[in-house]
Design a protein around this motif. Sequence first.
Motif, PDB file in Angstrom:
ATOM      1  N   TRP A  59      30.892  44.637  18.887  1.00  0.00           N
ATOM      2  CA  TRP A  59      29.994  44.198  17.812  1.00  0.00           C
ATOM      3  C   TRP A  59      29.016  43.141  18.318  1.00  0.00           C
ATOM      4  N   LEU A  60      29.505  42.233  19.158  1.00  0.00           N
ATOM      5  CA  LEU A  60      28.669  41.134  19.648  1.00  0.00           C
ATOM      6  C   LEU A  60      28.257  41.327  21.107  1.00  0.00           C
ATOM      7  N   TYR A  61      28.374  42.550  21.612  1.00  0.00           N
ATOM      8  CA  TYR A  61      28.062  42.837  23.020  1.00  0.00           C
ATOM      9  C   TYR A  61      26.645  42.378  23.362  1.00  0.00           C
ATOM     10  N   PRO A  62      26.452  41.698  24.512  1.00  0.00           N
ATOM     11  CA  PRO A  62      27.455  41.348  25.542  1.00  0.00           C
ATOM     12  C   PRO A  62      27.907  39.893  25.459  1.00  0.00           C
ATOM     13  N   SER A  63      27.794  39.268  24.287  1.00  0.00           N
ATOM     14  CA  SER A  63      28.073  37.831  24.162  1.00  0.00           C
ATOM     15  C   SER A  63      29.523  37.473  24.474  1.00  0.00           C
ATOM     16  N   LEU A  64      30.471  38.337  24.117  1.00  0.00           N
ATOM     17  CA  LEU A  64      31.889  38.041  24.331  1.00  0.00           C
ATOM     18  C   LEU A  64      32.458  38.706  25.579  1.00  0.00           C
ATOM     19  N   GLY A  65      31.629  39.417  26.322  1.00  0.00           N
ATOM     20  CA  GLY A  65      32.113  40.068  27.534  1.00  0.00           C
ATOM     21  C   GLY A  65      31.309  41.302  27.855  1.00  0.00           C
ATOM     22  N   PHE A  93      37.952  20.438  11.947  1.00  0.00           N
ATOM     23  CA  PHE A  93      38.401  19.092  11.572  1.00  0.00           C
ATOM     24  C   PHE A  93      38.876  18.259  12.759  1.00  0.00           C
ATOM     25  N   TYR A  94      39.350  18.892  13.829  1.00  0.00           N
ATOM     26  CA  TYR A  94      40.008  18.124  14.889  1.00  0.00           C
ATOM     27  C   TYR A  94      39.301  18.156  16.240  1.00  0.00           C
ATOM     28  N   PHE A  95      38.244  18.944  16.392  1.00  0.00           N
ATOM     29  CA  PHE A  95      37.533  18.993  17.669  1.00  0.00           C
ATOM     30  C   PHE A  95      36.054  18.708  17.447  1.00  0.00           C
ATOM     31  N   ARG A  96      35.595  17.573  17.964  1.00  0.00           N
ATOM     32  CA  ARG A  96      34.202  17.175  17.774  1.00  0.00           C
ATOM     33  C   ARG A  96      33.241  18.152  18.439  1.00  0.00           C
ATOM     34  N   THR A  97      33.656  18.699  19.572  1.00  0.00           N
ATOM     35  CA  THR A  97      32.796  19.624  20.314  1.00  0.00           C
ATOM     36  C   THR A  97      32.447  20.848  19.487  1.00  0.00           C
ATOM     37  N   TYR A  98      33.364  21.270  18.617  1.00  0.00           N
ATOM     38  CA  TYR A  98      33.210  22.528  17.888  1.00  0.00           C
ATOM     39  C   TYR A  98      31.938  22.547  17.030  1.00  0.00           C
ATOM     40  N   SER A  99      31.654  21.450  16.336  1.00  0.00           N
ATOM     41  CA  SER A  99      30.504  21.407  15.428  1.00  0.00           C
ATOM     42  C   SER A  99      29.172  21.471  16.159  1.00  0.00           C
ATOM     43  N   SER A 100      29.159  21.120  17.443  1.00  0.00           N
ATOM     44  CA  SER A 100      27.917  21.116  18.215  1.00  0.00           C
ATOM     45  C   SER A 100      27.657  22.455  18.917  1.00  0.00           C
ATOM     46  N   LEU A 101      28.565  23.399  18.799  1.00  0.00           N
ATOM     47  CA  LEU A 101      28.418  24.691  19.456  1.00  0.00           C
ATOM     48  C   LEU A 101      27.477  25.609  18.683  1.00  0.00           C
ATOM     49  N   THR A 102      26.933  26.583  19.380  1.00  0.00           N
ATOM     50  CA  THR A 102      26.124  27.590  18.711  1.00  0.00           C
ATOM     51  C   THR A 102      27.038  28.539  17.933  1.00  0.00           C
ATOM     52  N   LYS A 103      26.457  29.390  17.115  1.00  0.00           N
ATOM     53  CA  LYS A 103      27.240  30.316  16.312  1.00  0.00           C
ATOM     54  C   LYS A 103      28.073  31.239  17.193  1.00  0.00           C
ATOM     55  N   ILE A 104      27.453  31.778  18.243  1.00  0.00           N
ATOM     56  CA  ILE A 104      28.166  32.675  19.149  1.00  0.00           C
ATOM     57  C   ILE A 104      29.294  31.939  19.862  1.00  0.00           C
ATOM     58  N   GLN A 105      29.048  30.698  20.267  1.00  0.00           N
ATOM     59  CA  GLN A 105      30.079  29.913  20.946  1.00  0.00           C
ATOM     60  C   GLN A 105      31.255  29.625  20.025  1.00  0.00           C
TER      61      GLN A 105
END
Length: 272
Positions: free
Chosen positions: A134-140, A54-66
């Motif tokens: 679970w999401l390796y290596p997307s989060l590190g 609701f408060y960050f416009r950038t958030y809606s434009s991110l990919t699922k992983i982001q």
Amino acid sequence: MARTVLAFKSYENHAEVLVRNYLLADPFIPYSSVLGGMLVFKLVYDLTQLISTFYFRTYSSLTKIQRIEWNNRGVSTLHAIIISVTSFYFVFWSDLFSDHNFSGIITLRNSHLSTFALGMSVGYFISDLGMICWLYPSLGGVEYIVHHALSGIAVAYSMFTGEGQLYTFMVLISEVTTPEINMRWYLYTAGLKRSGAYLINGVMMFFAWLVARILLFIYMFYHVYLHYAQVMQMHIIGSLLVFSVPSVLGIMNLMWFAKILKGLKKTLAKSQ
């Protein structure tokens, strides 16, 4: 109205008895605190997702992983703030681990509150490590898994046995650098890499890392040296953790610090 007030007080009293006799009772503190840490992780993750939508416009434009990483970093930021403040209190303010406190050797001292705080941190490390794997290596990459695994094992041992909690809190103070790291990622993701905020954040991260992950570790090793005899009165596993885990994390901190310094130099050169 009076009945409602009485009913509310009755429920409140029952809740206090439950917390005192079960959640904060000696045998249950480790388990209830770990479970609490995991539940808080989930709650803050969902709240970060809701607020960001609701408060960050950038958030809606991110990919699922982001978006997952965005939410995950919100949780890690809150954990870092709470545990670093708590750790600073126990290390430098509380009398629990003071040399002027003669209630037993320093490496075996603990309290309900210190154990509960460590348990909450263990719950966070378990949850965060689970997401990284679970999401390796997307989060590190591997370095994040090693860092979280070593930290989680050391904190869990200190929580369950009550040994070496002072040195555990000293290491956990280094979490004070996490908000700066996460803010740097947020600014970069939002396309603000060339902004003044990005530069200021880089400088803050450099000094926070220098103090909390370099100088403080040197102080910790010096403290271990001064209290070597008390460290050796711990169980052999505890003693090994005191020497090995901070050493490995210290080497990783130096490697990351070199990268931070290199990145800061590039950023300052571009800003001139």
